[in-house]
Design a protein around this motif. Structure first.
Motif, PDB file in Angstrom:
ATOM      1  N   GLY A 157      13.083  19.486 -12.530  1.00 27.04           N
ATOM      2  CA  GLY A 157      12.042  18.516 -12.852  1.00 27.04           C
ATOM      3  C   GLY A 157      12.495  17.077 -12.713  1.00 27.04           C
ATOM      4  N   TRP A 158      13.718  16.862 -12.169  1.00 20.65           N
ATOM      5  CA  TRP A 158      14.198  15.483 -12.051  1.00 20.65           C
ATOM      6  C   TRP A 158      13.290  14.652 -11.150  1.00 20.65           C
ATOM      7  CZ3 TRP A 158      15.349  13.374  -7.333  1.00 20.65           C
ATOM      8  CH2 TRP A 158      15.607  14.245  -6.275  1.00 20.65           C
ATOM      9  N   GLN A 159      12.675  15.315 -10.137  1.00 19.91           N
ATOM     10  CA  GLN A 159      11.780  14.564  -9.259  1.00 19.91           C
ATOM     11  C   GLN A 159      10.580  14.013 -10.033  1.00 19.91           C
ATOM     12  OE1 GLN A 159      12.864  17.722  -8.781  1.00 19.91           O
ATOM     13  NE2 GLN A 159      13.293  18.141  -6.621  1.00 19.91           N
ATOM     14  N   GLU A 160      10.091  14.813 -10.996  1.00 22.32           N
ATOM     15  CA  GLU A 160       8.937  14.383 -11.786  1.00 22.32           C
ATOM     16  C   GLU A 160       9.308  13.250 -12.740  1.00 22.32           C
ATOM     17  OE1 GLU A 160       9.719  17.627 -11.272  1.00 22.32           O
ATOM     18  OE2 GLU A 160       8.096  17.932  -9.831  1.00 22.32           O
ATOM     19  N   ILE A 161      10.603  13.060 -12.981  1.00 21.65           N
ATOM     20  CA  ILE A 161      11.053  11.923 -13.792  1.00 21.65           C
ATOM     21  C   ILE A 161      11.314  10.712 -12.906  1.00 21.65           C
ATOM     22  CG2 ILE A 161      12.981  11.075 -15.199  1.00 21.65           C
ATOM     23  CD1 ILE A 161      13.163  13.862 -16.416  1.00 21.65           C
ATOM     24  N   MET A 162      11.961  10.939 -11.758  1.00 22.18           N
ATOM     25  CA  MET A 162      12.287   9.819 -10.881  1.00 22.18           C
ATOM     26  C   MET A 162      11.038   9.201 -10.249  1.00 22.18           C
ATOM     27  SD  MET A 162      14.932   9.619  -7.625  1.00 22.18           S
ATOM     28  CE  MET A 162      16.389   9.805  -8.655  1.00 22.18           C
ATOM     29  N   SER A 163      10.067  10.026  -9.878  1.00 15.21           N
ATOM     30  CA  SER A 163       8.889   9.507  -9.180  1.00 15.21           C
ATOM     31  C   SER A 163       8.116   8.477 -10.001  1.00 15.21           C
ATOM     32  CB  SER A 163       7.978  10.668  -8.764  1.00 15.21           C
ATOM     33  OG  SER A 163       6.825  10.185  -8.125  1.00 15.21           O
ATOM     34  N   PRO A 164       7.675   8.790 -11.232  1.00 14.18           N
ATOM     35  CA  PRO A 164       6.944   7.761 -11.998  1.00 14.18           C
ATOM     36  C   PRO A 164       7.815   6.560 -12.335  1.00 14.18           C
ATOM     37  CG  PRO A 164       7.349   9.704 -13.346  1.00 14.18           C
ATOM     38  CD  PRO A 164       7.695  10.083 -11.945  1.00 14.18           C
ATOM     39  N   MET A 165       9.126   6.807 -12.531  1.00 11.29           N
ATOM     40  CA  MET A 165      10.017   5.684 -12.820  1.00 11.29           C
ATOM     41  C   MET A 165      10.043   4.715 -11.639  1.00 11.29           C
ATOM     42  SD  MET A 165      13.422   4.991 -11.722  1.00 11.29           S
ATOM     43  CE  MET A 165      14.269   3.449 -12.029  1.00 11.29           C
ATOM     44  N   MET A 166      10.119   5.252 -10.411  1.00 14.70           N
ATOM     45  CA  MET A 166      10.121   4.403  -9.216  1.00 14.70           C
ATOM     46  C   MET A 166       8.784   3.685  -9.045  1.00 14.70           C
ATOM     47  SD  MET A 166      12.175   6.433  -6.213  1.00 14.70           S
ATOM     48  CE  MET A 166      13.970   6.295  -6.077  1.00 14.70           C
ATOM     49  N   ILE A 167       7.694   4.406  -9.253  1.00 12.77           N
ATOM     50  CA  ILE A 167       6.369   3.803  -9.104  1.00 12.77           C
ATOM     51  C   ILE A 167       6.199   2.647 -10.084  1.00 12.77           C
ATOM     52  CG2 ILE A 167       3.891   4.209  -9.391  1.00 12.77           C
ATOM     53  CD1 ILE A 167       4.419   7.085  -8.381  1.00 12.77           C
ATOM     54  N   GLU A 168       6.624   2.852 -11.327  1.00 12.32           N
ATOM     55  CA  GLU A 168       6.547   1.783 -12.334  1.00 12.32           C
ATOM     56  C   GLU A 168       7.370   0.570 -11.910  1.00 12.32           C
ATOM     57  OE1 GLU A 168       7.860   3.458 -16.014  1.00 12.32           O
ATOM     58  OE2 GLU A 168       6.381   5.079 -15.949  1.00 12.32           O
ATOM     59  N   ALA A 169       8.560   0.835 -11.366  1.00 13.68           N
ATOM     60  CA  ALA A 169       9.429  -0.272 -10.952  1.00 13.68           C
ATOM     61  C   ALA A 169       8.807  -1.064  -9.811  1.00 13.68           C
ATOM     62  CB  ALA A 169      10.795   0.275 -10.528  1.00 13.68           C
ATOM     63  N   ILE A 170       8.146  -0.377  -8.885  1.00 16.38           N
ATOM     64  CA  ILE A 170       7.547  -1.054  -7.729  1.00 16.38           C
ATOM     65  C   ILE A 170       6.319  -1.860  -8.120  1.00 16.38           C
ATOM     66  CG2 ILE A 170       6.332  -0.653  -5.541  1.00 16.38           C
ATOM     67  CD1 ILE A 170       8.215   1.802  -5.173  1.00 16.38           C
ATOM     68  N   LEU A 171       5.451  -1.280  -8.942  1.00 17.59           N
ATOM     69  CA  LEU A 171       4.199  -1.948  -9.301  1.00 17.59           C
ATOM     70  C   LEU A 171       4.389  -3.029 -10.364  1.00 17.59           C
ATOM     71  CD1 LEU A 171       1.737   1.081  -9.365  1.00 17.59           C
ATOM     72  CD2 LEU A 171       1.945  -0.684  -7.616  1.00 17.59           C
ATOM     73  N   GLY A 172       5.447  -2.914 -11.170  1.00 14.37           N
ATOM     74  CA  GLY A 172       5.650  -3.903 -12.223  1.00 14.37           C
ATOM     75  C   GLY A 172       4.543  -3.851 -13.254  1.00 14.37           C
ATOM     76  N   ARG A 173       4.248  -4.979 -13.867  1.00 15.53           N
ATOM     77  CA  ARG A 173       3.192  -5.028 -14.874  1.00 15.53           C
ATOM     78  C   ARG A 173       1.822  -4.813 -14.234  1.00 15.53           C
ATOM     79  NH1 ARG A 173       4.913 -10.539 -18.168  1.00 15.53           N
ATOM     80  NH2 ARG A 173       6.956  -9.780 -18.945  1.00 15.53           N
ATOM     81  N   PRO A 174       0.945  -4.047 -14.891  1.00 12.91           N
ATOM     82  CA  PRO A 174      -0.413  -3.869 -14.360  1.00 12.91           C
ATOM     83  C   PRO A 174      -1.103  -5.214 -14.182  1.00 12.91           C
ATOM     84  CG  PRO A 174       0.019  -2.351 -16.167  1.00 12.91           C
ATOM     85  CD  PRO A 174       1.166  -3.319 -16.146  1.00 12.91           C
ATOM     86  N   ARG A 175      -1.805  -5.348 -13.074  1.00 10.31           N
ATOM     87  CA  ARG A 175      -2.500  -6.607 -12.814  1.00 10.31           C
ATOM     88  C   ARG A 175      -3.731  -6.335 -11.962  1.00 10.31           C
ATOM     89  NH1 ARG A 175       2.241  -9.665 -10.084  1.00 10.31           N
ATOM     90  NH2 ARG A 175       3.366  -8.287 -11.509  1.00 10.31           N
ATOM     91  N   ALA A 176      -4.570  -7.340 -11.816  1.00  5.77           N
ATOM     92  CA  ALA A 176      -5.789  -7.197 -11.019  1.00  5.77           C
ATOM     93  C   ALA A 176      -5.424  -6.834  -9.585  1.00  5.77           C
ATOM     94  CB  ALA A 176      -6.591  -8.501 -11.047  1.00  5.77           C
ATOM     95  N   GLY A 177      -6.202  -5.943  -9.009  1.00  6.57           N
ATOM     96  CA  GLY A 177      -5.986  -5.551  -7.616  1.00  6.57           C
ATOM     97  C   GLY A 177      -5.157  -4.298  -7.461  1.00  6.57           C
ATOM     98  N   GLN A 178      -4.533  -3.826  -8.562  1.00  5.13           N
ATOM     99  CA  GLN A 178      -3.744  -2.593  -8.483  1.00  5.13           C
ATOM    100  C   GLN A 178      -4.669  -1.411  -8.756  1.00  5.13           C
ATOM    101  OE1 GLN A 178      -0.173  -2.600 -10.811  1.00  5.13           O
ATOM    102  NE2 GLN A 178       0.720  -4.341  -9.751  1.00  5.13           N
ATOM    103  N   ASN A 179      -5.362  -0.955  -7.733  1.00  2.05           N
ATOM    104  CA  ASN A 179      -6.329   0.120  -7.864  1.00  2.05           C
ATOM    105  C   ASN A 179      -5.697   1.467  -7.526  1.00  2.05           C
ATOM    106  OD1 ASN A 179      -6.084   0.052  -5.060  1.00  2.05           O
ATOM    107  ND2 ASN A 179      -7.918  -1.245  -4.839  1.00  2.05           N
ATOM    108  N   ASP A 180      -6.511   2.521  -7.558  1.00  2.00           N
ATOM    109  CA  ASP A 180      -6.010   3.877  -7.281  1.00  2.00           C
ATOM    110  C   ASP A 180      -5.461   3.988  -5.867  1.00  2.00           C
ATOM    111  OD1 ASP A 180      -6.704   4.606  -9.814  1.00  2.00           O
ATOM    112  OD2 ASP A 180      -8.575   5.603  -9.249  1.00  2.00           O
TER     113      ASP A 180
END
Length: 632
Positions: free
Chosen positions: A387-410
């Motif tokens: 399950g390490w992939q399921e931990i690394m994937s959201p961690m990477m996505i969070e790092a790339i997107l940073g704080r939620p902001r306008a324009g960050q849609n689905d």
């Protein structure tokens, strides 16, 4: 191809004289500002602001640029440009490459320099602007060009004919006269790459892609249709039969097929990441093929060299790139080939060892010679980190997107998630620190996080390690409490197989991309650390001091092993590719980590493409594996 042989080829290329006839073009890259420009007073429309512009050589001019990057003895250009700013820029750049421009003529009327203007907005190419597609080349221009071709046939080692623009050869007589010239110099290599007139040229060596080859063979492929290997071989054979000259058939990410009358040479594609730009890769292949043929290199080595050169250029984005000798050598040292993509994609093609579920992926696998075995850990023997992939994937996505902001849609989230998934998929088995280096690049590329807030690879690794170690800690606590047993976190049959190997006096090594201390502790907790009499190896925080490649190199050297004396078991592409580079036996463990047994189809695909010679669902049939390795 060995590095020494590559260096010999590169040295021979330095003596080659080459001429290029073709469609000399310019590529214009216009990077648009998403904010736009001012509103036009005349039209009331918002202008498109170009934030940055870049002009690079395209078409036959990019072939010349690729030739120049490989440093041949001499290059001459044979073609035509318009009397316009784009033409002057093209000639300026060619002159800077020390190209002989005596036969690159200017047609002042009814001809514009062919230019492809490519606006890009937020990482996506917009509709292109094409200049020069209404050109009318005169017969007088044709006569001058034919004189240039004849002079080249007399004076250089190899002539390239490169045609890419629709309607760029308007007079039938030009091809007829060119064919007569080629027939007059039968010992001269003429290499053809023609998008629209391929059937009409004769006495040439062909570089052609599979779609063009299908068309010449009377087959119209659908937009996304990929011909089978058998069909591609048939296309190549028919083209060879027409001219009795070598054929080099390019297949994109699936490599190059070459036929020279003696045999068929299949050069697999390269696994490259993260994002690629195929623009200009065909020009790189063409230039590399030409220089190798001009230097007298064999058909097989010519195709392999060209494949490596293209692997360099597709990694250069927003440019029609070139490949230098140093870049080719660097890629060759760690080239990751994509083996047997059709078998990897279709489990229905699988063939098995008699009376087993062990898939044999290649017909010739050396057996009975193994004295040392290297095992990967996570997913190969242990499922503690399942399950390490399921931990690394959201961690990477969070790092790339940073704080939620306008324009960050689905849609944006999905785009980032696809990049992260591809990154994890292709990097499975390497050190976590290297995966975090890739994350740093992605964070900077997407640009959602301010530059001064982007962390380094060590900091991102610390975030990931905290999350994965928490999961492992919970599982180890269950073991300590006795609420579960060690078999819960072992791939089926793994420990029995390790013991059987030791009983046959085979030396065992454990090599993981996880930190060394954690690997040792987890192997002890699961009860098999003492079986690895060759040592347990893990990441040490310095990628120059540890990698699976370094481990295998040291094992091969220390114990003076020949390739088939080493077997490598792993569930990730990294160790399998390295095993193939060492000419060791590469055995993929494609186990479903949730069930601890059975085939994970995604793993099977990855492992076969990486070069696995055998695929095992688990170690439940270890008696057959043992016989295969030892002959007993």
């Amino acid at each position: 191809m060995q590095e020494r042989r590559l260096q010999e080829i590169l040295a021979d290329i330095k003596q080659v004289r080459v001429a290029v006839y073709g469609d000399f073009c310019l590529d214009a890259y216009w990077m648009l500002d998403p904010a736009g420009s001012e509103i036009s007073v005349e039209t009331g429309q918002v202008g498109r602001a170009v934030a940055k512009q870049n002009y690079t050589l395209g078409g036959a001019a990019n072939v010349v640029a690729n030739l120049a990057a490989l440093e041949p003895g001499a290059i001459r250009a044979i073609g035509v440009t318009g009397d316009d700013p784009f033409g002057r820029e093209l000639r300026r750049q060619l002159d800077g490459l020390d190209v002989d421009l005596a036969h690159l003529i200017v047609q002042e009327e009814t001809f514009d320099t062919v230019t492809f203007a490519k606006p890009h907005l937020e990482d996506r190419e917009q509709a292109r602007f094409d200049f020069g597609f209404l050109n009318r080349r005169t017969q007088a221009t044709d006569r001058v060009l034919l004189k240039g071709i004849e002079a080249a046939l007399q004076e250089v080692d190899v002539v390239i004919v490169n045609q890419q623009v629709p309607g760029s050869i308007p007079h039938d007589a030009f091809i007829e006269q060119a064919n007569a010239l080629f027939a007059r110099y039968p010992n001269k290599v003429v290499l053809l790459d023609s998008r629209h007139y391929g059937q009409r040229f004769k006495h040439v060596v062909r570089k052609i892609n599979e779609r063009e080859a299908a068309q010449i063979n009377g087959v119209q492929l659908a937009a996304e249709e990929v011909p089978s290997p058998t069909e591609v071989q048939r296309y190549a054979q028919r083209l060879f039969d027409q001219s009795r000259q070598p054929v080099f058939l390019t297949r994109g990410s699936r490599g190059i097929l070459a036929l020279d009358g003696e045999r068929l040479h299949d050069v697999p594609g390269l696994r490259l990441w993260p994002k690629l730009d195929p623009v200009g890769a065909g020009d790189t292949v063409l230039s590399a093929l030409a220089l190798c043929l001009g230097a007298g290199v064999s058909t097989a080595e010519t195709a392999e060299f060209a494949n490596l050169a293209a692997g360099v250029t597709v990694q250069k984005r927003y440019q029609t790139g070139t490949a230098s000798p140093a870049e080719i050598l660097h890629l060759a040292r760690d080239a990751n080939y994509v083996h047997q993509p059709q078998l990897a994609a279709d489990s229905g093609r699988a063939q098995f060892l008699p009376n087993t579920h062990i898939e044999r992926c290649t017909s010739s696998v050396p057996t009975g010679q193994v004295t040392h075995v290297v095992f990967d850990h996570d997913g190969t023997i242990s499922t503690l980190r399942q399950g390490w992939q399921e931990i690394m994937s959201p961690m990477m996505i969070e790092a790339i997107l940073g704080r939620p902001r306008a324009g960050q849609n689905d849609a944006l989230h999905d785009r980032v998630a696809r990049r992260v998934e591809a990154c994890i998929d292709q990097s499975t088995g390497i050190q976590t620190l290297l995966q975090m280096e890739a994350l740093v690049d992605m964070v900077r590329e997407f640009g959602f996080v301010p530059a001064d807030q982007v962390l380094d690879d060590v900091a991102y690794k610390a975030i990931y390690n905290e999350r994965i170690c928490d999961l492992v800690r919970q599982r180890l606590e269950r073991l300590t409490r006795g609420s579960t047993d060690v078999q819960t976190y072992q791939i089926r049959g793994a420990v029995d197989f390790l013991r059987a190997l030791r009983a046959h006096h085979i030396t065992l090594h454990l090599a993981s991309g996880t930190d060394h201390e954690d690997v040792v502790n987890e192997a002890r907790a699961l009860g098999y650390a003492d079986l690895f009499n060759g040592g347990i190896f893990g990441a040490v925080g310095d990628i120059t001091q540890y990698s699976k490649k370094i481990v295998m190199d040291r094992i091969m050297s220390k114990h003076r092993l020949r390739g088939p004396q080493l077997a490598v078991f792993g569930d990730g592409p990294v160790e399998i590719r390295e095993a193939r580079r060492q000419q060791a036996l590469a055995i993929g463990i494609a186990s479903d980590e949730v069930r601890h047994k059975g085939i994970d189809s995604k793993k099977r695909t990855r492992l076969i493409e990486a070069g696995a010679q055998l695929i095992c669902p688990d170690f439940s049939e270890h008696e057959h594996l043992l016989h295969y390795l030892t002959g007993h």
